[in-house]
Design a protein around this motif. Structure first.
Motif, PDB file in Angstrom:
ATOM      1  N   ALA A 181       0.665   7.460  -1.777  1.00 26.51           N
ATOM      2  CA  ALA A 181       1.540   6.285  -1.815  1.00 26.51           C
ATOM      3  C   ALA A 181       0.739   5.032  -2.150  1.00 26.51           C
ATOM      4  CB  ALA A 181       2.267   6.116  -0.484  1.00 26.51           C
ATOM      5  N   HIS A 182      -0.549   4.988  -1.766  1.00 25.02           N
ATOM      6  CA  HIS A 182      -1.404   3.832  -2.070  1.00 25.02           C
ATOM      7  C   HIS A 182      -1.532   3.659  -3.583  1.00 25.02           C
ATOM      8  CE1 HIS A 182      -5.277   1.743  -2.710  1.00 25.02           C
ATOM      9  NE2 HIS A 182      -4.883   1.030  -1.659  1.00 25.02           N
ATOM     10  N   GLU A 183      -1.853   4.733  -4.267  1.00 28.78           N
ATOM     11  CA  GLU A 183      -1.997   4.664  -5.736  1.00 28.78           C
ATOM     12  C   GLU A 183      -0.676   4.266  -6.387  1.00 28.78           C
ATOM     13  OE1 GLU A 183      -3.706   8.251  -7.342  1.00 28.78           O
ATOM     14  OE2 GLU A 183      -5.226   8.304  -5.753  1.00 28.78           O
ATOM     15  N   GLN A 184       0.437   4.794  -5.886  1.00 30.17           N
ATOM     16  CA  GLN A 184       1.746   4.446  -6.436  1.00 30.17           C
ATOM     17  C   GLN A 184       2.049   2.963  -6.218  1.00 30.17           C
ATOM     18  OE1 GLN A 184       4.191   7.178  -4.251  1.00 30.17           O
ATOM     19  NE2 GLN A 184       3.962   8.820  -5.766  1.00 30.17           N
ATOM     20  N   MET A 185       1.711   2.458  -5.037  1.00 30.75           N
ATOM     21  CA  MET A 185       1.957   1.041  -4.741  1.00 30.75           C
ATOM     22  C   MET A 185       1.134   0.144  -5.657  1.00 30.75           C
ATOM     23  SD  MET A 185       2.146   0.906  -0.598  1.00 30.75           S
ATOM     24  CE  MET A 185       3.144   2.053   0.316  1.00 30.75           C
ATOM     25  N   VAL A 186      -0.134   0.489  -5.841  1.00 34.12           N
ATOM     26  CA  VAL A 186      -1.004  -0.304  -6.719  1.00 34.12           C
ATOM     27  C   VAL A 186      -0.473  -0.252  -8.155  1.00 34.12           C
ATOM     28  CG1 VAL A 186      -3.327  -0.469  -7.705  1.00 34.12           C
ATOM     29  CG2 VAL A 186      -3.033  -0.103  -5.238  1.00 34.12           C
ATOM     30  N   ALA A 187      -0.116   0.941  -8.623  1.00 34.48           N
ATOM     31  CA  ALA A 187       0.410   1.096  -9.985  1.00 34.48           C
ATOM     32  C   ALA A 187       1.713   0.323 -10.172  1.00 34.48           C
ATOM     33  CB  ALA A 187       0.613   2.575 -10.304  1.00 34.48           C
ATOM     34  N   ASP A 188       2.528   0.247  -9.120  1.00 28.50           N
ATOM     35  CA  ASP A 188       3.802  -0.475  -9.199  1.00 28.50           C
ATOM     36  C   ASP A 188       3.645  -1.976  -9.004  1.00 28.50           C
ATOM     37  OD1 ASP A 188       5.045   1.961  -9.565  1.00 28.50           O
ATOM     38  OD2 ASP A 188       5.804   2.105  -7.500  1.00 28.50           O
ATOM     39  N   GLY A 189       2.418  -2.425  -8.734  1.00 30.40           N
ATOM     40  CA  GLY A 189       2.182  -3.854  -8.552  1.00 30.40           C
ATOM     41  C   GLY A 189       2.730  -4.394  -7.242  1.00 30.40           C
ATOM     42  N   VAL A 190       2.767  -3.561  -6.210  1.00 30.08           N
ATOM     43  CA  VAL A 190       3.229  -4.016  -4.904  1.00 30.08           C
ATOM     44  C   VAL A 190       2.296  -5.132  -4.434  1.00 30.08           C
ATOM     45  CG1 VAL A 190       3.451  -3.316  -2.478  1.00 30.08           C
ATOM     46  CG2 VAL A 190       4.303  -1.823  -4.284  1.00 30.08           C
ATOM     47  N   PRO A 191       2.848  -6.241  -3.959  1.00 29.99           N
ATOM     48  CA  PRO A 191       1.996  -7.349  -3.496  1.00 29.99           C
ATOM     49  C   PRO A 191       1.144  -6.939  -2.283  1.00 29.99           C
ATOM     50  CG  PRO A 191       4.324  -7.994  -3.511  1.00 29.99           C
ATOM     51  CD  PRO A 191       4.268  -6.544  -3.854  1.00 29.99           C
ATOM     52  N   TRP A 192      -0.012  -7.575  -2.168  1.00 32.86           N
ATOM     53  CA  TRP A 192      -0.949  -7.260  -1.092  1.00 32.86           C
ATOM     54  C   TRP A 192      -0.306  -7.307   0.287  1.00 32.86           C
ATOM     55  CZ3 TRP A 192      -4.774  -4.758   0.667  1.00 32.86           C
ATOM     56  CH2 TRP A 192      -5.426  -5.137   1.852  1.00 32.86           C
ATOM     57  N   PRO A 193       0.473  -8.343   0.642  1.00 38.51           N
ATOM     58  CA  PRO A 193       1.055  -8.351   2.000  1.00 38.51           C
ATOM     59  C   PRO A 193       1.912  -7.109   2.279  1.00 38.51           C
ATOM     60  CG  PRO A 193       1.265 -10.516   1.019  1.00 38.51           C
ATOM     61  CD  PRO A 193       0.785  -9.592  -0.073  1.00 38.51           C
ATOM     62  N   ALA A 194       2.646  -6.633   1.280  1.00 38.71           N
ATOM     63  CA  ALA A 194       3.491  -5.447   1.472  1.00 38.71           C
ATOM     64  C   ALA A 194       2.632  -4.200   1.616  1.00 38.71           C
ATOM     65  CB  ALA A 194       4.462  -5.291   0.312  1.00 38.71           C
ATOM     66  N   LEU A 195       1.586  -4.083   0.794  1.00 33.37           N
ATOM     67  CA  LEU A 195       0.689  -2.925   0.892  1.00 33.37           C
ATOM     68  C   LEU A 195      -0.022  -2.924   2.241  1.00 33.37           C
ATOM     69  CD1 LEU A 195      -1.385  -1.271  -1.778  1.00 33.37           C
ATOM     70  CD2 LEU A 195      -2.475  -1.782   0.377  1.00 33.37           C
ATOM     71  N   LYS A 196      -0.490  -4.081   2.660  1.00 33.98           N
ATOM     72  CA  LYS A 196      -1.172  -4.185   3.948  1.00 33.98           C
ATOM     73  C   LYS A 196      -0.214  -3.842   5.096  1.00 33.98           C
ATOM     74  CE  LYS A 196      -3.838  -7.380   6.800  1.00 33.98           C
ATOM     75  NZ  LYS A 196      -4.397  -8.726   6.909  1.00 33.98           N
ATOM     76  N   HIS A 197       1.024  -4.318   5.006  1.00 28.75           N
ATOM     77  CA  HIS A 197       2.013  -4.013   6.049  1.00 28.75           C
ATOM     78  C   HIS A 197       2.293  -2.508   6.104  1.00 28.75           C
ATOM     79  CE1 HIS A 197       5.170  -4.741   8.903  1.00 28.75           C
ATOM     80  NE2 HIS A 197       6.059  -4.158   8.120  1.00 28.75           N
ATOM     81  N   ALA A 198       2.381  -1.892   4.939  1.00 27.07           N
ATOM     82  CA  ALA A 198       2.592  -0.439   4.889  1.00 27.07           C
ATOM     83  C   ALA A 198       1.408   0.291   5.525  1.00 27.07           C
ATOM     84  CB  ALA A 198       2.792   0.012   3.442  1.00 27.07           C
ATOM     85  N   ALA A 199       0.196  -0.141   5.215  1.00 25.34           N
ATOM     86  CA  ALA A 199      -0.997   0.514   5.755  1.00 25.34           C
ATOM     87  C   ALA A 199      -1.095   0.334   7.272  1.00 25.34           C
ATOM     88  CB  ALA A 199      -2.250  -0.033   5.075  1.00 25.34           C
ATOM     89  N   ILE A 200      -0.811  -0.850   7.755  1.00 27.71           N
ATOM     90  CA  ILE A 200      -0.881  -1.070   9.204  1.00 27.71           C
ATOM     91  C   ILE A 200       0.237  -0.299   9.907  1.00 27.71           C
ATOM     92  CG2 ILE A 200      -0.737  -2.801  11.046  1.00 27.71           C
ATOM     93  CD1 ILE A 200      -2.198  -4.725   9.149  1.00 27.71           C
ATOM     94  N   THR A 201       1.386  -0.194   9.266  1.00 27.17           N
ATOM     95  CA  THR A 201       2.462   0.637   9.815  1.00 27.17           C
ATOM     96  C   THR A 201       1.997   2.076   9.948  1.00 27.17           C
ATOM     97  OG1 THR A 201       4.170  -0.810   8.897  1.00 27.17           O
ATOM     98  CG2 THR A 201       4.833   1.449   9.453  1.00 27.17           C
ATOM     99  N   ALA A 202       1.312   2.585   8.918  1.00 25.86           N
ATOM    100  CA  ALA A 202       0.767   3.944   8.980  1.00 25.86           C
ATOM    101  C   ALA A 202      -0.279   4.049  10.082  1.00 25.86           C
ATOM    102  CB  ALA A 202       0.172   4.337   7.627  1.00 25.86           C
ATOM    103  N   MET A 203      -1.058   2.993  10.271  1.00 25.03           N
ATOM    104  CA  MET A 203      -2.067   2.987  11.332  1.00 25.03           C
ATOM    105  C   MET A 203      -1.401   3.063  12.703  1.00 25.03           C
ATOM    106  SD  MET A 203      -5.150   0.214  11.953  1.00 25.03           S
ATOM    107  CE  MET A 203      -5.709   0.334  10.266  1.00 25.03           C
TER     108      MET A 203
END
Length: 161
Positions: A73-95
């Motif tokens: 999902a990380h690679e997909q988010m980066v490829a889709d241009g997901v903004p950093w705050p959204a990617l970080k929120h997704a990662a912390i949610t996974a944490m």
């Protein structure tokens, strides 16, 4: 009774909706899960003023962990241009999912990471009926709540000795 296959008992993915797309985060490996637990513990120690190994909480380790926790999902988010705050929120949610459980991760996600939105305020508890459903505790003072006997009335024909 036999043990059922664990894969059938556990829900091993998170489905995170970002900007109209659903990203599937698979469960991390045991190694990543253990490292996540260590990082969460180190962060708690640091928050309490304790001394922590800088390598455990370093920025590079955090970025690597985000990618490892989110998996493909990380690679997909980066490829889709997901903004950093959204990617970080997704990662912390996974944490949070790894460190606690899926319900805690869902609460974190829905609160947008804002601690003040994690616990409902007093007014919300009252509206939900939670405040009125809690029974009050009885007295622990050891005194009785029975009324004292009325000493003004004579008690039968008992004689005192």
């Amino acid at each position: 009774m036999a043990f059922e296959a664990l894969g059938e008992l556990l829900d091993e993915t998170l489905e995170l909706p970002i900007a109209g797309r659903l990203y599937t985060v698979p469960a991390p490996s045991a190694e990543i899960g253990l490292r996540t637990q260590a990082i969460v513990h180190a962060a708690a120690v640091a928050a309490d003023g304790g001394r922590v190994d800088d390598q455990v909480l370093g920025d590079a380790a955090e970025r690597d962990l985000y990618a490892e926790l989110l998996g493909p999902a990380h690679e997909q988010m980066v490829a889709d241009g997901v903004p950093w705050p959204a990617l970080k929120h997704a990662a912390i949610t996974a944490m949070v999912w790894v460190a606690q459980d899926k319900a805690a991760a869902e609460r974190y996600w829905n609160a947008a990471g804002d601690p003040s939105r994690l616990a409902p305020n007093r007014a919300a508890r009252r509206q939900s009926g939670a405040a009125s459903s809690t029974k009050s505790r009885g007295s622990t003072s050891g005194t009785s709540t029975r009324p004292a006997p009325d000493r003004a009335k004579p008690k039968g024909n008992k004689k005192r000795r």
